[in-house]
Design a protein around this motif. Structure first.
Motif, PDB file in Angstrom:
ATOM      1  N   ALA A 110       0.827  -1.203   0.000  1.00  0.00           N
ATOM      2  CA  ALA A 110       0.000   0.000   0.000  1.00  0.00           C
ATOM      3  C   ALA A 110       0.860   1.251   0.000  1.00  0.00           C
ATOM      4  O   ALA A 110       0.650   2.171  -0.796  1.00  0.00           O
ATOM      5  N   THR A 111       1.838   1.290   0.901  1.00  0.00           N
ATOM      6  CA  THR A 111       2.679   2.479   0.973  1.00  0.00           C
ATOM      7  C   THR A 111       3.428   2.699  -0.333  1.00  0.00           C
ATOM      8  O   THR A 111       3.379   3.775  -0.922  1.00  0.00           O
ATOM      9  N   ALA A 112       4.124   1.639  -0.778  1.00  0.00           N
ATOM     10  CA  ALA A 112       4.903   1.792  -2.001  1.00  0.00           C
ATOM     11  C   ALA A 112       3.996   2.112  -3.186  1.00  0.00           C
ATOM     12  O   ALA A 112       4.290   2.978  -4.005  1.00  0.00           O
ATOM     13  N   GLY A 113       2.880   1.431  -3.249  1.00  0.00           N
ATOM     14  CA  GLY A 113       1.977   1.618  -4.374  1.00  0.00           C
ATOM     15  C   GLY A 113       1.401   3.019  -4.409  1.00  0.00           C
ATOM     16  O   GLY A 113       1.338   3.660  -5.449  1.00  0.00           O
ATOM     17  N   LEU A 118       1.077   8.220  -6.743  1.00  0.00           N
ATOM     18  CA  LEU A 118       1.064   9.663  -6.520  1.00  0.00           C
ATOM     19  C   LEU A 118       2.052  10.345  -7.463  1.00  0.00           C
ATOM     20  O   LEU A 118       1.741  11.313  -8.143  1.00  0.00           O
ATOM     21  N   ILE A 119       3.249   9.802  -7.499  1.00  0.00           N
ATOM     22  CA  ILE A 119       4.285  10.390  -8.357  1.00  0.00           C
ATOM     23  C   ILE A 119       3.867  10.301  -9.820  1.00  0.00           C
ATOM     24  O   ILE A 119       3.928  11.271 -10.566  1.00  0.00           O
ATOM     25  N   ALA A 164       8.539 -10.239  -1.613  1.00  0.00           N
ATOM     26  CA  ALA A 164       7.999 -10.651  -2.910  1.00  0.00           C
ATOM     27  C   ALA A 164       6.503 -10.378  -2.987  1.00  0.00           C
ATOM     28  O   ALA A 164       6.004  -9.830  -3.965  1.00  0.00           O
ATOM     29  N   LEU A 165       5.795 -10.747  -1.948  1.00  0.00           N
ATOM     30  CA  LEU A 165       4.354 -10.503  -1.944  1.00  0.00           C
ATOM     31  C   LEU A 165       4.059  -9.019  -1.997  1.00  0.00           C
ATOM     32  O   LEU A 165       3.164  -8.567  -2.710  1.00  0.00           O
ATOM     33  N   GLY A 166       4.850  -8.289  -1.217  1.00  0.00           N
ATOM     34  CA  GLY A 166       4.632  -6.849  -1.207  1.00  0.00           C
ATOM     35  C   GLY A 166       4.747  -6.261  -2.601  1.00  0.00           C
ATOM     36  O   GLY A 166       3.904  -5.472  -3.032  1.00  0.00           O
ATOM     37  N   LEU A 169       1.835  -7.144  -4.891  1.00  0.00           N
ATOM     38  CA  LEU A 169       0.535  -6.561  -4.587  1.00  0.00           C
ATOM     39  C   LEU A 169       0.462  -5.061  -4.844  1.00  0.00           C
ATOM     40  O   LEU A 169      -0.575  -4.449  -4.624  1.00  0.00           O
ATOM     41  N   ILE A 170       1.558  -4.475  -5.298  1.00  0.00           N
ATOM     42  CA  ILE A 170       1.588  -3.016  -5.441  1.00  0.00           C
ATOM     43  C   ILE A 170       0.568  -2.485  -6.439  1.00  0.00           C
ATOM     44  O   ILE A 170      -0.034  -1.438  -6.232  1.00  0.00           O
ATOM     45  N   ALA A 171       0.396  -3.205  -7.535  1.00  0.00           N
ATOM     46  CA  ALA A 171      -0.313  -2.642  -8.689  1.00  0.00           C
ATOM     47  C   ALA A 171      -1.640  -1.939  -8.404  1.00  0.00           C
ATOM     48  O   ALA A 171      -1.819  -0.792  -8.811  1.00  0.00           O
ATOM     49  N   PRO A 172      -2.599  -2.574  -7.713  1.00  0.00           N
ATOM     50  CA  PRO A 172      -3.881  -1.876  -7.557  1.00  0.00           C
ATOM     51  C   PRO A 172      -3.761  -0.551  -6.812  1.00  0.00           C
ATOM     52  O   PRO A 172      -4.491   0.391  -7.116  1.00  0.00           O
TER      53      PRO A 172
END
Lengths: 299, 318, 333
Positions: A110-113, A118-119, A164-166, A169-172
């Motif tokens: 969530a944070t990374a995504g 945002l950027i 890896a999971l993190g 899961l970023i995309a959405p």
């Protein structure tokens, strides 16, 4: 003869009963039984994780080769596994992995995504395009394949599974954030903020981010379920948490060979996975309905 | 419309390109020697420093990464995906053996998920609140949360071990013996289509509920149409639009599910190929599998995008 | 003139979050063949709901028709089985309805031809090609240029006014006896409004159809309707011939409405007088006259007794008001 209408006369009619938004949220959220089930199960999971040593009757790692593959009994409620370890205790200990991996992976994603989105949305241009194309390409790889590959590349083990999971899961989140930014960017109040001289940073965090919270929360809740499922799949495949550590997925995999003799070895951990994932999904559904009915059908 | 098509084709090509870059860089940045992509670990360990130099030079590992990438990409475009370390065959051969099996099971699962999932979703929406809805919704919710590998194991337990109706695992080509083939394929397919079908049913239900509230449905009632006509002619056509997106995503989900199903049912498809290769650190195969899978997914997404234009006349203008 | 539609004491209620809403609380009206009737009132007074009730298009989980009779050509529509063959034959075939929002009332993924033709195929048994021919004719009649090439277009390719014309064509396609137009021009700009209303008048004359226009705009009904019903808070408060109502309005609400609109034939510089207060909340209505809090003419009786019944005060002119019943008309002008 016309009479003057006094303001007080108009209070003859009562104002409509205002339904407060908190009350409404409570009513919709707890309105469906499955949602309540979800919340209850999640609470139980949290309790189990916190009180693991107290709840588990045995140490999950202690082997006892004299008592392997024992059927359920009063001593061992769910029997023992191929090395004589108590299944129930292993399941209870496995809950820790399930919960933490789910939460941490999703938190990271969530944070990374959100940041990426945002950027990409705010600055647009080449940066935005590149970021979104990378997101697209990650999304074109089936999640399990991607997670498996990254985890294997990184060397396996708990930490790498989470990373890896993190990433998988970023995309959405990135898309969600990017979409929100793009639509809000057009809004007048952004222009006004800029006119007053607000910095980009301030605009982004103060104006755009708060708008995203309802879908964000719903997304996160449902993704915890996916994360737990994926972790289980990874450990089923033998990547990630390996025995002797107690992970539900690897327990299922171990038990597969003894399916006919002791089916509970595989069935029970799988059932645990399903119960927990179901709970998260139902809670997520309930949140979505309660927070914004317009989201129905989009997530 | 053609302009749109060309734009989407370019976009798709870019995505596949990016995927190849992502995969390429990931492999190069692994902890450990990038030469592992070309040579087995044993060989590396036993090699002398000069031999290592030679190996690195042979595979171009001493050149800058972008150059390596271009070189590799050139090979890919000519059809050369590298050589597998353990199979001693080309990656391309291995994939050509594995892909049809995955596609065979995957396509059946895909079709079933749509053919059964959509009607279930429609019925649930139309009979909202009544038992068809509660049952369908509940089952659909179970379907998207049940671990696929676990369901597979359960099915094996019940149908192969207890009842003995179906064989446990193995794969028989439909061209060799259709009957045997179908028998082997039933359980994996049932397992694989569970998640996609549940997702389709849920999405169809939501979309239908949205559509049924719309003004034009009220107009349809005011015209004196029967409920069945309204649902099928007026409602479904509108509801199907978001569902198509989901169906596109299901291609990806089915490939993902194959990874697990193929392990449970011991099917030599793409999923198993990838996992086995990862364990044996046969990274050339891993690269190849991901590239091909990604290409299939991107291609099906493209078809999905194009079908929007066919279904929704508003989009045709762009 | 024979009576086409007789609505008697219709009551429709909705179960909402905030309580039971009595959207329509006992209205009665008639429509005769080939006449144009206006149903006037502000937002929320129940006029649209009443028409939807006639067509039985009320969504039944929250809404329910709890009382009343709707006699169409002598038959009580409310007694017909829900969505059965009889009521379906009437919907579109004998009674047609067009709605307020042309932008959303047409199915976006079906062509105009499909949407108009299906009505004729169902109600009149025409074949696809026969229906298509007739659809083209209808489009031309409602004034859509190049009908033959536009028949296969989709709704989003038409402007709002054009779409409403399509709706009119659709409504009249099966030669219904009655056309109900629910705020047909509210969503359109003023010039289009005028054109469309003229068109509607013209069409119903040609098709020998009766027309009920539901609107909040007095100007609309002034010109086109022969009789008017004024609604407030779910009931009819005044009814009569158009010219009577405009020249000698009786109910304080009607008077208030007329004072709000500027007229060409009056003194310049007259101030427009709005009606003070807000529309009533339809949940937990007290039994007295709903207009009481906003009425400048009220007498004691008005808040002590339940809502006054509609009573005939002049020839073909009814009103629901105690002030008139008591004959204390001196204050009203």
């Amino acid at each position: 003869m016309e009479k003057e209408i006094q303001e007080s006369d108009l209070e003859f009619d009562e104002a409509p009963r205002r339904v407060s938004s908190w009350k409404r949220f409570r009513r919709v959220f707890f309105g469906r039984k499955v949602v309540i089930y979800g919340v209850v199960v999640i609470s139980l999971l949290v309790i189990t994780v916190i009180f693991t040593p107290l709840l588990a009757p045995y140490d999950p790692y202690t082997t006892n080769v004299r008592n392997i593959l024992a059927p359920p009994s009063t001593a061992h409620w769910l029997g023992t596994d191929t090395l004589g370890r108590d299944i129930l205790s292993r399941i209870i200990y496995g809950s820790r992995n399930a919960l933490f991996i789910g939460l941490i992976a999703v938190g990271f994603a969530a944070t990374a995504g959100m940041l990426l989105g945002l950027i990409a949305g705010y600055f647009g241009g080449i940066i935005g395009a590149v970021i979104m194309r990378i997101i697209d390409s990650i999304q074109s790889i089936p999640m399990i394949m991607f997670a498996v590959t990254i985890a294997a590349f990184l060397g396996g083990g708990l930490q790498n599974v989470v990373i890896a999971l993190g990433i998988a899961l970023i995309a959405p989140y990135a898309r969600l954030m990017c979409g929100q930014v793009l639509s809000v960017k057009q809004n007048d109040y952004i222009l006004r903020a800029k006119a007053i001289g607000a910095s980009d940073f301030r605009i982004m965090f103060k104006h755009i981010v708060p708008n995203c919270f309802p879908p964000l929360i719903v997304l996160m809740t449902m993704q915890v379920g996916h994360a737990i499922l994926s972790e289980a799949s990874l450990s089923f495949l033998g990547i990630g948490i390996k025995p002797p550590a107690a992970a539900w997925g690897s327990m299922v995999s171990e038990g597969y060979q003894y399916l006919l003799r002791s089916p509970q070895l595989s069935i029970v951990p799988g059932l645990a996975i399903m119960i927990v994932v179901f709970a998260y999904n139902m809670a997520g559904d309930g949140l979505r309905d309660a927070l914004d009915p317009k989201l129905r059908g989009t997530l | 419309m053609t302009a749109y098509l060309i734009r989407r084709l370019i976009q798709s090509a870019l995505i596949i390109l990016f995927t190849s870059m992502v995969v390429f860089t990931a492999a190069r940045f692994l902890p450990g020697d990038p030469a592992l992509v070309y040579v087995s670990r044993d060989a590396l360990v036993k090699a002398s420093p000069q031999q290592l130099e030679a190996i690195r030079h042979e595979f171009g590992l001493d050149r800058p990464i972008p150059v390596q990438y271009i070189h590799w990409l050139g090979g890919v475009l000519k059809g050369d995906l590298g050589r597998s370390i353990f199979f001693r065959t080309s990656v391309r051969d291995e994939i050509s053996k594995a892909l049809p099996k995955t596609l065979y099971i995957g396509s059946i699962a895909f079709i079933i998920s749509i053919v059964f999932g959509m009607p279930l979703g429609i019925i649930a929406a139309v009979r909202r609140g009544k038992w068809p809805d509660t049952v369908t919704t509940f089952l659909a919710n179970l379907g998207i949360t049940a671990p696929q590998f676990w369901v597979g194991i359960l099915l094996v337990l019940v149908f192969s071990l207890y009842l003995g109706w179906l064989p446990i695992y193995g794969f028989v080509s439909p061209f060799d013996d259709l009957g045997e083939s179908l028998q082997h394929v039933i359980l994996p397919v049932v397992c694989l289509q569970l998640y996609p079908m549940a997702a389709v049913a849920r999405q169809t239900r939501s979309a239908m509920l949205e559509v049924i509230r719309q003004d034009y449905i009220r107009t349809a009632w005011a015209k004196g149409l029967k409920e069945r006509q309204i649902i099928i002619k007026h409602a479904v056509r509108n509801a199907i639009i978001p569902v198509i997106t989901l169906i596109g995503m299901n291609v990806r989900n089915i490939f993902g599910g194959s990874v697990l199903i193929e392990k449970v049912f011991n099917i030599p498809g793409m999923g198993r190929l990838a996992v086995d290769a990862l364990f044996s650190q046969d990274y050339a195969i891993v690269q190849g599998v991901i590239l091909v899978t990604s290409a299939v997914v991107v291609f099906s997404n493209l078809i999905v995008d194009l079908s929007y234009g066919w279904i929704d006349p508003r989009i045709r203008q762009d | 003139m024979t009576v086409l539609l007789e609505v008697k004491n219709l009551k429709t209620q909705f179960n909402t979050e905030a309580g039971l809403v009595k959207a329509v609380d006992g209205i009665s009206y008639e429509v005769y063949e080939q006449e144009i009737v206006g149903l006037v009132g502000e937002s929320g007074c129940g006029k649209s709901v009443s028409q939807l009730s006639v067509m039985q298009l009320i969504p039944t989980p929250p809404g329910k028709i709890v009382e009343g009779e709707v006699l169409f050509e002598g038959k009580d529509l409310l007694k017909l089985p829900e969505n059965g063959a009889e009521i379906r034959a009437i919907r579109g075939g004998k009674i047609a309805m067009i709605f307020q929002e042309p932008m959303t009332s047409l199915n976006p993924v079906m062509s105009i031809n499909q949407q108009i033709s299906e009505m004729m195929q169902i109600h009149q048994g025409l074949t696809a090609s026969e229906a298509r021919k007739r659809s083209i004719e209808l489009l031309a009649e409602v004034g859509i240029p190049a009908a033959e090439s536009r028949i296969d277009d989709y709704p989003h390719q038409f402007s709002g006014g054009m779409r409403q014309r399509v709706m009119i064509a659709m409504g009249l396609s099966c030669n219904p006896k009655l056309l109900i137009a629910d705020e047909p021009t509210t969503a359109l700009d003023v010039t289009t409004q005028a054109v469309l209303l003229e068109l509607m008048k013209d069409m119903v004359e040609r098709f020998n159809t009766a027309l009920v226009i539901v609107t909040h705009n007095l100007g609309v009904v002034a010109r086109y309707a022969t009789r008017i019903y004024v609604m407030y808070a779910g009931r009819v408060v005044e009814s009569g011939k158009t010219k009577d109502i405009f020249s000698q309005p009786l109910h304080p609400y009607t008077i208030g409405l007329l004072k709000c609109i500027p007229r060409l034939d009056e003194v310049r510089g007259r101030r427009l007088v709005p009606i003070k207060g807000l529309p009533p909340n339809l949940v937990r209505m007290p039994p007295r006259c709903a207009f009481f809090p906003r009425c400048p003419y009220r007498i004691d009786r008005c808040h002590k007794e339940p809502w006054p019944p509609l009573s005939r005060v002049r020839a073909e002119h009814d009103v629901s008001c105690f002030v008139h019943m008591e004959g204390k008309v001196s204050g009203l002008n």
